[in-house]
Every structure is written in C-alpha cells, then in structure tokens.
Motif scaffolding. Structure first.
Motif, PDB file in Angstrom:
ATOM      1  N   THR A   6       0.828  -1.211   0.000  1.00 29.36           N
ATOM      2  CA  THR A   6       0.000   0.000   0.000  1.00 29.36           C
ATOM      3  C   THR A   6       0.857   1.253   0.000  1.00 29.36           C
ATOM      4  OG1 THR A   6      -1.849  -1.087   1.124  1.00 29.36           O
ATOM      5  CG2 THR A   6      -1.715   1.308   1.320  1.00 29.36           C
ATOM      6  N   LEU A   7       1.930   1.233   0.792  1.00 31.98           N
ATOM      7  CA  LEU A   7       2.821   2.393   0.841  1.00 31.98           C
ATOM      8  C   LEU A   7       3.456   2.661  -0.513  1.00 31.98           C
ATOM      9  CD1 LEU A   7       4.588   1.785   4.282  1.00 31.98           C
ATOM     10  CD2 LEU A   7       2.688   3.333   3.773  1.00 31.98           C
ATOM     11  N   LEU A   8       3.799   1.620  -1.225  1.00 32.13           N
ATOM     12  CA  LEU A   8       4.377   1.793  -2.568  1.00 32.13           C
ATOM     13  C   LEU A   8       3.335   2.335  -3.540  1.00 32.13           C
ATOM     14  CD1 LEU A   8       6.565  -1.428  -2.933  1.00 32.13           C
ATOM     15  CD2 LEU A   8       7.363   0.928  -2.654  1.00 32.13           C
ATOM     16  N   VAL A   9       2.113   1.808  -3.450  1.00 31.02           N
ATOM     17  CA  VAL A   9       1.045   2.273  -4.347  1.00 31.02           C
ATOM     18  C   VAL A   9       0.743   3.747  -4.098  1.00 31.02           C
ATOM     19  CG1 VAL A   9      -1.408   2.059  -4.897  1.00 31.02           C
ATOM     20  CG2 VAL A   9      -0.017   0.010  -4.652  1.00 31.02           C
ATOM     21  N   THR A  10       0.596   4.138  -2.834  1.00 28.50           N
ATOM     22  CA  THR A  10       0.278   5.541  -2.542  1.00 28.50           C
ATOM     23  C   THR A  10       1.430   6.466  -2.928  1.00 28.50           C
ATOM     24  OG1 THR A  10       1.033   5.241  -0.250  1.00 28.50           O
ATOM     25  CG2 THR A  10      -1.331   4.999  -0.687  1.00 28.50           C
ATOM     26  N   ALA A  11       2.667   5.974  -2.801  1.00 28.10           N
ATOM     27  CA  ALA A  11       3.810   6.785  -3.233  1.00 28.10           C
ATOM     28  C   ALA A  11       3.749   7.027  -4.728  1.00 28.10           C
ATOM     29  CB  ALA A  11       5.118   6.101  -2.852  1.00 28.10           C
ATOM     30  N   GLY A  12       3.435   5.978  -5.482  1.00 28.38           N
ATOM     31  CA  GLY A  12       3.330   6.122  -6.930  1.00 28.38           C
ATOM     32  C   GLY A  12       2.189   7.033  -7.339  1.00 28.38           C
ATOM     33  N   VAL A  13       1.049   6.900  -6.669  1.00 25.74           N
ATOM     34  CA  VAL A  13      -0.108   7.738  -6.980  1.00 25.74           C
ATOM     35  C   VAL A  13       0.190   9.200  -6.655  1.00 25.74           C
ATOM     36  CG1 VAL A  13      -2.477   8.277  -6.276  1.00 25.74           C
ATOM     37  CG2 VAL A  13      -1.809   5.905  -6.711  1.00 25.74           C
ATOM     38  N   THR A  14       0.864   9.431  -5.528  1.00 25.86           N
ATOM     39  CA  THR A  14       1.219  10.802  -5.143  1.00 25.86           C
ATOM     40  C   THR A  14       2.156  11.420  -6.174  1.00 25.86           C
ATOM     41  OG1 THR A  14       1.009  10.216  -2.805  1.00 25.86           O
ATOM     42  CG2 THR A  14       2.215  12.234  -3.331  1.00 25.86           C
ATOM     43  N   LEU A  15       3.139  10.656  -6.618  1.00 29.22           N
ATOM     44  CA  LEU A  15       4.076  11.164  -7.624  1.00 29.22           C
ATOM     45  C   LEU A  15       3.355  11.486  -8.925  1.00 29.22           C
ATOM     46  CD1 LEU A  15       6.931  11.815  -8.554  1.00 29.22           C
ATOM     47  CD2 LEU A  15       7.230   9.384  -9.124  1.00 29.22           C
ATOM     48  N   LEU A  16       2.484  10.586  -9.373  1.00 30.39           N
ATOM     49  CA  LEU A  16       1.726  10.824 -10.604  1.00 30.39           C
ATOM     50  C   LEU A  16       0.846  12.065 -10.460  1.00 30.39           C
ATOM     51  CD1 LEU A  16       0.771   9.963 -13.413  1.00 30.39           C
ATOM     52  CD2 LEU A  16      -0.914   8.470 -12.297  1.00 30.39           C
ATOM     53  N   VAL A  20       0.895  15.604 -12.677  1.00 31.05           N
ATOM     54  CA  VAL A  20      -0.293  16.153 -13.341  1.00 31.05           C
ATOM     55  C   VAL A  20      -0.562  17.577 -12.854  1.00 31.05           C
ATOM     56  CG1 VAL A  20      -2.796  15.925 -13.596  1.00 31.05           C
ATOM     57  CG2 VAL A  20      -1.339  13.894 -13.732  1.00 31.05           C
ATOM     58  N   THR A  21      -0.431  17.797 -11.556  1.00 33.10           N
ATOM     59  CA  THR A  21      -0.641  19.133 -10.997  1.00 33.10           C
ATOM     60  C   THR A  21       0.359  20.128 -11.576  1.00 33.10           C
ATOM     61  OG1 THR A  21      -1.439  18.170  -8.924  1.00 33.10           O
ATOM     62  CG2 THR A  21      -0.753  20.473  -8.857  1.00 33.10           C
ATOM     63  N   PHE A  22       1.596  19.687 -11.741  1.00 32.16           N
ATOM     64  CA  PHE A  22       2.612  20.570 -12.314  1.00 32.16           C
ATOM     65  C   PHE A  22       2.269  20.907 -13.766  1.00 32.16           C
ATOM     66  CE2 PHE A  22       6.842  21.313 -14.308  1.00 32.16           C
ATOM     67  CZ  PHE A  22       7.199  22.425 -13.559  1.00 32.16           C
ATOM     68  N   GLY A  23       1.746  19.921 -14.508  1.00 30.89           N
ATOM     69  CA  GLY A  23       1.314  20.194 -15.879  1.00 30.89           C
ATOM     70  C   GLY A  23       0.205  21.230 -15.922  1.00 30.89           C
ATOM     71  N   ILE A  24      -0.739  21.134 -14.979  1.00 30.20           N
ATOM     72  CA  ILE A  24      -1.823  22.114 -14.893  1.00 30.20           C
ATOM     73  C   ILE A  24      -1.261  23.489 -14.546  1.00 30.20           C
ATOM     74  CG2 ILE A  24      -3.905  22.775 -13.619  1.00 30.20           C
ATOM     75  CD1 ILE A  24      -4.455  19.778 -13.245  1.00 30.20           C
ATOM     76  N   ALA A  25      -0.267  23.509 -13.655  1.00 35.66           N
ATOM     77  CA  ALA A  25       0.355  24.774 -13.268  1.00 35.66           C
ATOM     78  C   ALA A  25       1.022  25.445 -14.455  1.00 35.66           C
ATOM     79  CB  ALA A  25       1.373  24.526 -12.155  1.00 35.66           C
ATOM     80  N   LEU A  26       1.709  24.662 -15.278  1.00 30.95           N
ATOM     81  CA  LEU A  26       2.354  25.224 -16.468  1.00 30.95           C
ATOM     82  C   LEU A  26       1.314  25.758 -17.444  1.00 30.95           C
ATOM     83  CD1 LEU A  26       5.193  22.613 -17.168  1.00 30.95           C
ATOM     84  CD2 LEU A  26       5.394  24.869 -16.080  1.00 30.95           C
ATOM     85  N   ALA A  27       0.210  25.031 -17.589  1.00 27.44           N
ATOM     86  CA  ALA A  27      -0.850  25.473 -18.498  1.00 27.44           C
ATOM     87  C   ALA A  27      -1.495  26.769 -17.992  1.00 27.44           C
ATOM     88  CB  ALA A  27      -1.900  24.383 -18.657  1.00 27.44           C
ATOM     89  N   ARG A  28      -1.652  26.875 -16.674  1.00 25.96           N
ATOM     90  CA  ARG A  28      -2.249  28.074 -16.075  1.00 25.96           C
ATOM     91  C   ARG A  28      -1.237  29.205 -15.921  1.00 25.96           C
ATOM     92  NH1 ARG A  28      -4.002  27.568 -10.638  1.00 25.96           N
ATOM     93  NH2 ARG A  28      -5.449  29.300 -11.012  1.00 25.96           N
ATOM     94  N   LYS A  29       0.052  28.851 -16.025  1.00 27.10           N
ATOM     95  CA  LYS A  29       1.144  29.796 -15.771  1.00 27.10           C
ATOM     96  C   LYS A  29       1.075  30.328 -14.349  1.00 27.10           C
ATOM     97  CE  LYS A  29       1.500  31.187 -20.620  1.00 27.10           C
ATOM     98  NZ  LYS A  29       1.483  32.305 -21.593  1.00 27.10           N
TER      99      LYS A  29
END
Length: 261
Positions: A6-16, A20-29
């Motif tokens: 579970t810890l590995l899965v949540t780590a992967g989900v958090t990273l993903l 995605v959030t960073f991509g949204i940030a770049l799109a929003r500037k």
C-alpha cells in the motif's frame, strides 16, 4: 494487500498526481497551483489506501472520510482565495532567482518536495487502514479532529469576511477565534492531523507514525507557516506588533494584558 504494498502504491499515486498538478500549473502559468493540490492530495492518498487495507471497515471508512472532508474543504478554500489574486509572490521570487530552467527547478524544489512531505505526513492515515480496532483512542481522535476542523473552518471564514470588508483594509483581525490565537486555522490544521494520528494508534505500528503529526505541527508553527506569514504582516499591518504582544501565537489562550509604553 500488505502494508508495504500500500505504501508503494500511494507513493506512486502521489508522484503521478504531483506531475499532473505541475502540468496544470504550467498550463495556467501559475506555480501556486500546488497550494490547491495540498488538501486534495491527502484525500487521494486516503481513498487509494482505504480499500487496500485489512483493518476494521469502520476504522478505514472514518479515517478516509475525515481526511477527504478536510482535504477537499481546504482545496476549495485555497482555490477560491487564490484564483482572483496574482501569482503568489513566493513563487514569483523563486522563479526569478532560479536562472535557467525555472520550471524544472520549481518542480524539484517545490512540487516534488511537497509530494514527499504529503506522503510522509499522510502515513497515520495509511497505517490506520491496518489498525486493530475502533476503540477509545479512535473516538478521542475523532473528537480532536472535530475541534481542529472547527477551528480551521471557522477561522478561515472569519478571515474571509474580514478581508471582504473594504473598511478593514490595513487593519488586524482580533475578534472571534483570532482573539485567542493569531493562527486559529494553523492550530486547527495541527489538531486535524493529531486526530488522524490517534486513529492510527489502534496498533503499535500506527503509533510509530508520530513523526508525521510532529512534522506537520512544526511546519505550521515554526517552519513555512506562521513565521513567514507573520514576517509579512509585521510590515504591512501597523497594529500587528501590538496584536502579537497580547495574542497567543498558536495554542488558543485568553488575551494578555498589554501595558502601554
């Protein structure tokens, strides 16, 4: 699924999710998009971990529900507060001083770092999914969470209404919960995470995650929360120094009497 899985899965989900959030940030500037992600990020971790755990259903449902309620409320609050304002000056300064590839440097220094902190602080929630029972400690945890959520929610709403009144421009909010602590929202945030930690304490393994609420409390009271905010307020609010003298910095206490100089 075993806890390690579970810890590995949540780590992967958090990273993903942070990518995605960073991509949204770049799109929003707008790099301050990461602030909106903070609360919902915890909610995401809780929703992923809950069905993977093997603890009592009641404990898993309550741990996930409390985390989601807190996280979604915080995310909505920060988005509504920030989206009408210019980019947060902190991120502007960081981008300007980053030199070449500011986006990459902010991703590593801010987004990736925040993902690591989020995953670490959320450990009590993840371990609660493998708890032993929904006993007295869990009920105390729910009570502490409720106190914290009330302080954070009411404090934020009192501040929103205060700022919405043009007559209060340049003034200091010193009524309501803000009469007893300079940061009712930060105090409430800390209580929320101590409450969630108590949910994890139904097992010795869960109790070992105590560094997570300690880290959150330290960040709010001594790290990037209270100190940075007050540094700016001392410059922009003429009456803030007097407010500091009579009002508790974190834990709610009756106002102190200030002797005129």
């Amino acid at each position: 699924m075993p806890l390690g899985g579970t810890l590995l899965v949540t780590a992967g989900v958090t990273l993903l999710a942070i990518v995605v959030t960073f991509g949204i940030a770049l799109a929003r500037k707008r790099y301050d998009t990461v602030d909106t992600f903070w609360g919902p990020g915890f909610a995401l971790v809780a929703l992923v971990a809950a069905p993977l755990g093997d603890g009592p259903v009641a404990l898993r449902v309550v741990a996930a529900a409390l985390t989601v309620i807190w996280g979604v409320r915080l995310g909505v609050h920060l988005h509504l507060r920030n989206h009408k304002l210019p980019e947060d000056p902190r991120y502007v300064r960081m981008a300007e001083s980053a030199g070449e590839n500011p986006a990459l440097k902010l991703f590593v220094r801010v987004y990736l770092f925040q993902a690591v902190v989020l995953w670490f602080v959320s450990l009590p929630v993840q371990f609660a999914m493998y708890g032993g029972s929904f006993g007295v400690t869990a009920w105390i945890g729910v009570a502490v969470w409720l106190v914290g959520f009330a302080f954070e929610t009411i404090g934020d709403e009192q501040l929103r209404r205060f700022k919405a009144d043009p007559d209060n421009k340049g003034k200091v909010l010193d009524s309501g919960l803000w009469r007893y602590t300079r940061h009712p929202n930060y105090f409430g945030d800390a209580c929320v995470w101590w409450g969630l930690y108590l949910l994890a304490c139904s097992s010795w393994v869960g109790a070992a995650t105590v560094l997570s609420p300690i880290a959150m409390t330290y960040t709010l009271a001594k790290g990037t929360g209270k100190p940075l905010l007050e540094k700016g307020l001392r410059r922009s609010r003429p009456g803030y120094a007097t407010y500091v003298e009579r009002t508790s910095g974190f834990f709610p206490l009756p106002p102190r009497r200030v002797i005129p100089r």
